[in-house]
Every structure is written in C-alpha cells, then in structure tokens.
Motif scaffolding. Structure first.
Motif, PDB file in Angstrom:
ATOM      1  N   GLU A  21      13.276   4.224 -15.049  1.00  0.00           N
ATOM      2  CA  GLU A  21      12.075   3.588 -15.613  1.00  0.00           C
ATOM      3  C   GLU A  21      10.805   4.258 -15.070  1.00  0.00           C
ATOM      4  O   GLU A  21       9.861   4.533 -15.818  1.00  0.00           O
ATOM      5  CB  GLU A  21      12.111   2.109 -15.203  1.00  0.00           C
ATOM      6  N   LEU A  22      10.807   4.542 -13.760  1.00  0.00           N
ATOM      7  CA  LEU A  22       9.637   5.176 -13.141  1.00  0.00           C
ATOM      8  C   LEU A  22       9.396   6.563 -13.722  1.00  0.00           C
ATOM      9  O   LEU A  22       8.257   6.957 -13.974  1.00  0.00           O
ATOM     10  CB  LEU A  22       9.834   5.273 -11.614  1.00  0.00           C
ATOM     11  N   PHE A  23      10.466   7.319 -13.948  1.00  0.00           N
ATOM     12  CA  PHE A  23      10.320   8.654 -14.525  1.00  0.00           C
ATOM     13  C   PHE A  23       9.716   8.559 -15.927  1.00  0.00           C
ATOM     14  O   PHE A  23       8.866   9.350 -16.292  1.00  0.00           O
ATOM     15  CB  PHE A  23      11.673   9.376 -14.558  1.00  0.00           C
ATOM     16  N   GLU A  24      10.169   7.581 -16.692  1.00  0.00           N
ATOM     17  CA  GLU A  24       9.599   7.407 -18.035  1.00  0.00           C
ATOM     18  C   GLU A  24       8.114   7.053 -17.937  1.00  0.00           C
ATOM     19  O   GLU A  24       7.293   7.543 -18.700  1.00  0.00           O
ATOM     20  CB  GLU A  24      10.361   6.331 -18.797  1.00  0.00           C
ATOM     21  N   MET A  25       7.785   6.203 -16.944  1.00  0.00           N
ATOM     22  CA  MET A  25       6.384   5.794 -16.765  1.00  0.00           C
ATOM     23  C   MET A  25       5.471   6.985 -16.516  1.00  0.00           C
ATOM     24  O   MET A  25       4.344   7.029 -16.998  1.00  0.00           O
ATOM     25  CB  MET A  25       6.280   4.851 -15.553  1.00  0.00           C
ATOM     26  N   LEU A  40      -2.569   8.940 -14.325  1.00  0.00           N
ATOM     27  CA  LEU A  40      -2.842   8.022 -13.210  1.00  0.00           C
ATOM     28  C   LEU A  40      -3.767   6.897 -13.679  1.00  0.00           C
ATOM     29  O   LEU A  40      -3.571   5.729 -13.356  1.00  0.00           O
ATOM     30  CB  LEU A  40      -3.471   8.820 -12.059  1.00  0.00           C
ATOM     31  N   ARG A  41      -4.761   7.271 -14.449  1.00  0.00           N
ATOM     32  CA  ARG A  41      -5.725   6.283 -14.953  1.00  0.00           C
ATOM     33  C   ARG A  41      -5.018   5.292 -15.899  1.00  0.00           C
ATOM     34  O   ARG A  41      -5.246   4.090 -15.828  1.00  0.00           O
ATOM     35  CB  ARG A  41      -6.849   7.046 -15.681  1.00  0.00           C
ATOM     36  N   ILE A  69       0.869  -1.183   0.000  1.00  0.00           N
ATOM     37  CA  ILE A  69       0.000   0.000   0.000  1.00  0.00           C
ATOM     38  C   ILE A  69       0.899   1.224   0.000  1.00  0.00           C
ATOM     39  O   ILE A  69       1.807   1.324   0.828  1.00  0.00           O
ATOM     40  CB  ILE A  69      -0.876   0.060   1.271  1.00  0.00           C
ATOM     41  N   SER A  70       0.657   2.135  -0.918  1.00  0.00           N
ATOM     42  CA  SER A  70       1.449   3.365  -0.878  1.00  0.00           C
ATOM     43  C   SER A  70       0.522   4.569  -0.932  1.00  0.00           C
ATOM     44  O   SER A  70      -0.688   4.427  -1.134  1.00  0.00           O
ATOM     45  CB  SER A  70       2.475   3.398  -2.006  1.00  0.00           C
ATOM     46  N   PHE A  71       1.092   5.739  -0.760  1.00  0.00           N
ATOM     47  CA  PHE A  71       0.311   6.951  -0.523  1.00  0.00           C
ATOM     48  C   PHE A  71       0.824   8.075  -1.417  1.00  0.00           C
ATOM     49  O   PHE A  71       2.035   8.310  -1.500  1.00  0.00           O
ATOM     50  CB  PHE A  71       0.488   7.315   0.962  1.00  0.00           C
ATOM     51  N   ILE A  72      -0.081   8.756  -2.091  1.00  0.00           N
ATOM     52  CA  ILE A  72       0.283   9.977  -2.827  1.00  0.00           C
ATOM     53  C   ILE A  72      -0.351  11.145  -2.075  1.00  0.00           C
ATOM     54  O   ILE A  72      -1.583  11.210  -1.971  1.00  0.00           O
ATOM     55  CB  ILE A  72      -0.262   9.956  -4.276  1.00  0.00           C
ATOM     56  N   ALA A  82       6.320  13.147 -10.004  1.00  0.00           N
ATOM     57  CA  ALA A  82       7.419  12.494  -9.270  1.00  0.00           C
ATOM     58  C   ALA A  82       6.877  11.801  -8.012  1.00  0.00           C
ATOM     59  O   ALA A  82       7.327  10.705  -7.650  1.00  0.00           O
ATOM     60  CB  ALA A  82       8.486  13.525  -8.901  1.00  0.00           C
ATOM     61  N   ALA A  83       5.880  12.427  -7.366  1.00  0.00           N
ATOM     62  CA  ALA A  83       5.278  11.797  -6.175  1.00  0.00           C
ATOM     63  C   ALA A  83       4.560  10.508  -6.576  1.00  0.00           C
ATOM     64  O   ALA A  83       4.558   9.517  -5.830  1.00  0.00           O
ATOM     65  CB  ALA A  83       4.304  12.769  -5.504  1.00  0.00           C
ATOM     66  N   ILE A  84       3.952  10.518  -7.765  1.00  0.00           N
ATOM     67  CA  ILE A  84       3.288   9.296  -8.252  1.00  0.00           C
ATOM     68  C   ILE A  84       4.354   8.222  -8.529  1.00  0.00           C
ATOM     69  O   ILE A  84       4.194   7.053  -8.156  1.00  0.00           O
ATOM     70  CB  ILE A  84       2.446   9.593  -9.521  1.00  0.00           C
ATOM     71  N   ALA A  85       5.462   8.633  -9.140  1.00  0.00           N
ATOM     72  CA  ALA A  85       6.557   7.681  -9.403  1.00  0.00           C
ATOM     73  C   ALA A  85       7.046   7.053  -8.099  1.00  0.00           C
ATOM     74  O   ALA A  85       7.267   5.842  -8.001  1.00  0.00           O
ATOM     75  CB  ALA A  85       7.711   8.397 -10.113  1.00  0.00           C
TER      76      ALA A  85
END
Ligand code: SF4
Length: 335
Positions: A131-135, A192-193, A89-92, A158-161
C-alpha cells in the motif's frame, strides 16, 4: 502541533561549547508544511535533528523547549522519546541511502519497521508495504528489489514510504530532494505535498534552497548563523521579505517552476564562526544595508506584522531595502 521555544543546541568542540542553534523558536501548525531554510552551517539540520532527538554524540540541548502534543521533547526520557519515533514523528534523510540498508531488500526494511515498531503481523506488514509503495507511486512489484536497483528518485520515494509507514503526525524531511535533478525534485515535492494534504500531515522541510520552500511550504522560517531571522507565511516572505538575508537568498536560487533559468546573484562572503560570533547582527559583515547600530547591538526577533517575525534593525525600511536588494550591483559591491 509543534512549538519550539528559545531552543539552544551546543556542540562540544575540544574544551569549548559551539552554540549551533541559539535561542531560536518557531511553530508548526497542524496540517501544514513549514520550511526551515538557510545556507550550510546555519543550524537548520541541527535544529531539525533535535526535534527527533537524534543529534551527534558531542551535541546537547542547552536550553529551551520543544512542545509536541502536550509534551516537552527536549526533556523527555529517552525511552519515551524512542516510543514516539516512527509512530508520531518520523524523519526523511537527505540521501535515501542513509535510511535504506543496501544489503536488504526494500520490502524487508519497510516490513521490519511495521513489525518491530508497529507490532504488525508478517501478513499485515506485507500488505501495508505494498500500500505504501502505491501511495508513493512505485510499482509494488519492485518491493523485492534491493536499493541499488532503484533510481535516485525511486530511492527517495521509498524513503518517504518508510517515513509514512506508521502514520506519523509530524515528518521532518532533511533536504529530501537535494541530491536529485530539478525535474525529479519537482515530482518528489509534488508527491510529498499531495500525501501531506491527503494524510493531514505536518511537515518540516529543511532546505538550503529557497525555491524548494517557494514551491512547497505554507510557512517559512529563515535561519542564519544559528538564529531565526525571519518567520512568516511563504507567500509574504517571497513577496515582501523584511530581512536583507531573505532578500539575498531570493536572488541566489533559480525558480523550480522555470527549471533553472534566470540570472542568479550570490551573497558574497560566508557566515561567521559560531565559536566566536560577532557582537551585533550576525549578518552585518555580508549585509549591504548594515548601519553602525547593526554592528554593536544584536537585533531581537519582533512580530512586526501579524504572523511576520523578523530580527533586523532596519525592518521598518524594508520597502526601500527590497528595491536596492533587487539590483545585482547591491550585492556585487559586497564581494
Ligand atoms: S540588522 Fe542591520 S546588518 Fe542585520 S540584517 Fe538588518 S540591516 Fe542588515
């Protein structure tokens, strides 16, 4: 994926308990986005934070169950709960500046999570950060920037990454686009979707803005004064709301697709003091349809149609109430 049952969360204020979330529950099916919507102080953020067990020092879970992956998070020892954070579980947060440390480069912060919580080597963590930044649509060349070098939208990406770093199953996003202008809001919500679909994530989207849930969420849970008052799939909620508060919320927010045009009608008044909630329906003082029964007896949440839960004594008259609720003068008369 997640099932919250009868959850109550109380804050100690002086010698009193203020129950911010009262006997409330909802389900998050796997691979869906569920919106938790309501105005400030309705308990949605307290509820969302309780799911990750990151609540204020003076708050406690006073009852109920948070079933996640065969475990009750409400009763899990802190060490086990801590092991679930980031990984499962993570949090934005609402403001990315609350999750990004201004004195460290963004790359360092993402790598720290990957190495400390994910056990990755420095090399693997660096590759995963890129990879996360590209995502999330940021040029990986910006990884070495400090947060202040990013625009608001980039910081939120970046917080989403960061939240997606360890492939969690459930992401709790607390007002993730509130601080952004409407064009950037749409871009972030689209992203996000897309990621939610690609990764098969379950997401809880906490927002005060019903246009955000309209744009993003599969299901929507409406909270008012610490209670869930309506819960159903988003299309039905928007087209055939059964609770007068939901009808009022629809009139009070612009449509994200129309980028803010249209006439808005606010709901007059403010929510009740949760230190001394009224008898009966908590929305009665602001509801244009309140009857005598509403002021004396609290309506229980009932599943009135398959998958559509509402707590309102007049839910059976909803078709007529919707007609009245669509007229601005109905709400203006309550001001
Ligand atoms: S129970 Fe009564 S006061 Fe409460 S929302 Fe329904 S009609 Fe309004």
């Amino acid at each position: 994926m997640l099932s919250v049952k009868d959850l109550s969360i109380a804050y100690k204020v002086g010698s009193n308990d203020v129950v911010a979330v009262s006997n409330s529950g909802f389900d998050v099916p796997k691979g869906t986005i569920v919106g938790l919507v309501g105005e400030s102080g309705c308990g949605k953020t307290t509820m969302a934070r309780a799911l990750t067990r990151v609540i204020a020092d003076n708050a406690r879970i006073a009852g109920g169950e948070i079933a996640f992956d065969g475990q009750d998070l409400a009763a899990l020892p802190e060490a086990k709960m801590n092991a679930l954070r980031w990984r499962d579980i993570s949090f934005i947060p609402q403001s990315a500046m609350n999750s990004l440390d201004p004195v460290y480069r963004v790359e360092y912060q993402i790598m720290e999570v990957l190495r400390d919580r994910g056990g990755m080597t420095r090399r693997a963590a660096r590759a995963r950060a890129a990879e996360l930044f590209e995502m999330v649509g940021i040029d990986k060349g910006r990884l070495r920037d400090f947060p202040h070098q990013f625009s608001g939208g980039m910081r939120q990406r970046a917080a989403i990454a960061l939240a997606l770093a360890l492939n969690p199953k459930l992401v709790v996003a607390d007002e993730p686009v509130t601080a952004l202008d409407v064009i950037i809001q749409r871009q972030i919500l689209d992203q996000l979707r897309t990621l939610q679909r690609e990764l098969g994530l379950s997401v809880i989207m906490v927002t005060h803005d019903i246009s955000v849930v309209a744009y993003t969420c599969d299901r929507t849970v409406v909270m008012y004064a610490g209670k869930v008052v309506e819960d159903c799939d988003t299309a039905t909620l928007l087209n055939r709301p059964l609770h007068p508060y939901t009808m009022g919320l629809k009139n009070a927010f612009p449509d994200l697709k129309s980028a803010g045009s249209g006439v808005l009608t606010p709901i007059a008044g403010s929510p009740p003091d949760l230190a001394d909630p009224p008898d009966g329906c908590r929305f009665a003082a602001r509801c244009p349809f309140a009857a005598e029964l509403c002021r004396s007896t609290e309506p229980a949440p009932l599943e009135v149609e398959k998958g559509h839960i509402v707590a309102c004594h007049r839910a059976s008259e909803a078709a007529q109430l919707r007609l009245e609720a669509s007229k601005p003068q109905t709400w203006e008369a309550m001001a």
